[in-house]
Design an enzyme around this catalytic site. Structure first.
Site, PDB file in Angstrom:
ATOM      1  N   TYR A 177      28.192  10.553  -4.468  1.00  0.00           N
ATOM      2  CA  TYR A 177      26.929   9.863  -4.167  1.00  0.00           C
ATOM      3  C   TYR A 177      26.101  10.592  -3.102  1.00  0.00           C
ATOM      4  CZ  TYR A 177      27.355   5.500  -6.917  1.00  0.00           C
ATOM      5  OH  TYR A 177      27.389   4.559  -7.913  1.00  0.00           O
TER       6      TYR A 177
ATOM      7  N   ASN B 129      27.488  -3.862  -9.195  1.00  0.00           N
ATOM      8  CA  ASN B 129      26.717  -3.991 -10.437  1.00  0.00           C
ATOM      9  C   ASN B 129      27.441  -3.392 -11.646  1.00  0.00           C
ATOM     10  OD1 ASN B 129      26.374  -1.326  -9.806  1.00  0.00           O
ATOM     11  ND2 ASN B 129      24.155  -1.419  -9.530  1.00  0.00           N
TER      12      ASN B 129
ATOM     13  N   HIS C 224      27.989   2.551 -13.566  1.00  0.00           N
ATOM     14  CA  HIS C 224      27.137   3.674 -13.163  1.00  0.00           C
ATOM     15  C   HIS C 224      26.760   4.448 -14.418  1.00  0.00           C
ATOM     16  CE1 HIS C 224      25.735   7.373 -11.233  1.00  0.00           C
ATOM     17  NE2 HIS C 224      26.409   8.006 -12.194  1.00  0.00           N
TER      18      HIS C 224
HETATM   19  N1  UDP Z   1      22.852   0.261  -4.222  1.00  0.00           N
HETATM   20  C1  UDP Z   1      23.047  -0.661  -3.221  1.00  0.00           C
HETATM   21  N2  UDP Z   1      21.956  -1.151  -2.556  1.00  0.00           N
HETATM   22  C2  UDP Z   1      20.682  -0.764  -2.856  1.00  0.00           C
HETATM   23  C3  UDP Z   1      20.499   0.175  -3.878  1.00  0.00           C
HETATM   24  C4  UDP Z   1      21.600   0.673  -4.547  1.00  0.00           C
HETATM   25  O1  UDP Z   1      24.171  -1.044  -2.927  1.00  0.00           O
HETATM   26  O2  UDP Z   1      19.740  -1.258  -2.226  1.00  0.00           O
HETATM   27  C5  UDP Z   1      24.018   0.794  -4.930  1.00  0.00           C
HETATM   28  C6  UDP Z   1      24.155   0.244  -6.339  1.00  0.00           C
HETATM   29  O3  UDP Z   1      25.521   0.001  -6.594  1.00  0.00           O
HETATM   30  C7  UDP Z   1      23.649   1.372  -7.206  1.00  0.00           C
HETATM   31  C8  UDP Z   1      24.064   2.598  -6.411  1.00  0.00           C
HETATM   32  O4  UDP Z   1      23.892   2.209  -5.054  1.00  0.00           O
HETATM   33  O5  UDP Z   1      24.219   1.319  -8.503  1.00  0.00           O
HETATM   34  C9  UDP Z   1      23.254   3.837  -6.665  1.00  0.00           C
HETATM   35  O6  UDP Z   1      21.880   3.522  -6.510  1.00  0.00           O
HETATM   36  P1  UDP Z   1      20.795   4.006  -7.547  1.00  0.00           P
HETATM   37  O7  UDP Z   1      19.467   3.756  -6.951  1.00  0.00           O
HETATM   38  O8  UDP Z   1      21.124   5.399  -7.979  1.00  0.00           O
HETATM   39  O9  UDP Z   1      20.980   2.977  -8.759  1.00  0.00           O
HETATM   40  P2  UDP Z   1      21.564   3.184 -10.242  1.00  0.00           P
HETATM   41  O10 UDP Z   1      21.222   4.587 -10.673  1.00  0.00           O
HETATM   42  O11 UDP Z   1      23.055   2.957 -10.147  1.00  0.00           O
HETATM   43  O12 UDP Z   1      20.889   2.142 -11.068  1.00  0.00           O
HETATM   44 MG    MG Z   2      21.529   6.404  -9.735  1.00  0.00          MG
END
Ligand code: UDP
Ligand code: MG
Length: 136
Positions: free
Chosen positions: A52, A115, A118
């Site tokens: 990440y 959620n 991924h």
């Molecule tokens: N996440 C979080 N808080 C936030 C935004 C993201 O905990 O305010 C976590 C969430 O689990 C997310 C991951 O960080 O799936 C990666 O964020 P991203 O914006 O890449 O979302 P994704 O691509 O998973 O939809």
């Molecule tokens: Mg993402």
């Protein structure tokens, strides 16, 4: 027309913990994805931090890495026409509250952090993420 792609999918700890991995895999299969490779693993926190890394400046980075390394995850290479976009659509919005009806996050997601899944966000990142987990 032909744009066979691969993308990386992870069934996250909250879903594996609730034994939803088979059910979620079936959703991918029923939506035309092939599961090319899969493995169930548990990451160390430093490995989650590496995965990440793009989020390292975000306020949620530490909790996110703690969470991803908190329990077993199921990592898969999915293949389909336009797999990256198709998987993102099937997953739904990052926050399950905003995810559309019928999406995986709407159905199983608990909160924005838990959620359930991924998915790679571009073809280029898909390659990087697939290598991260499956290149020896
Ligand atoms: N996440 C979080 N808080 C936030 C935004 C993201 O905990 O305010 C976590 C969430 O689990 C997310 C991951 O960080 O799936 C990666 O964020 P991203 O914006 O890449 O979302 P994704 O691509 O998973 O939809
Ligand atoms: Mg993402």
């Amino acid at each position: 027309m032909n744009n066979l792609e691969q993308t990386l999918s992870i069934i996250k700890p909250d879903a594996v913990e609730r034994n939803l991995d088979q059910e979620i895999k079936n959703i991918f299969l029923n939506n035309g994805f092939k599961i090319i490779k899969e493995k169930k693993i548990k990451l160390e926190k430093n490995e989650a931090e590496k995965f990440y890394k793009v989020h390292e400046t975000k306020p949620f980075y530490n909790d996110l890495c703690e969470y991803l390394s908190s329990g077993p995850i199921l990592v898969m290479i999915l293949e389909k026409e336009n797999a990256v976009l198709s998987n993102r659509e099937l997953m739904g919005a990052t926050n399950p509250k905003d995810a559309k009806e019928g999406t995986i996050r709407k159905k199983y997601g608990i909160s924005i952090d838990k959620n359930s899944v991924h998915g790679s966000d571009s073809k280029e990142n898909g390659k990087i993420e697939i290598d991260f987990f499956f290149k020896n």
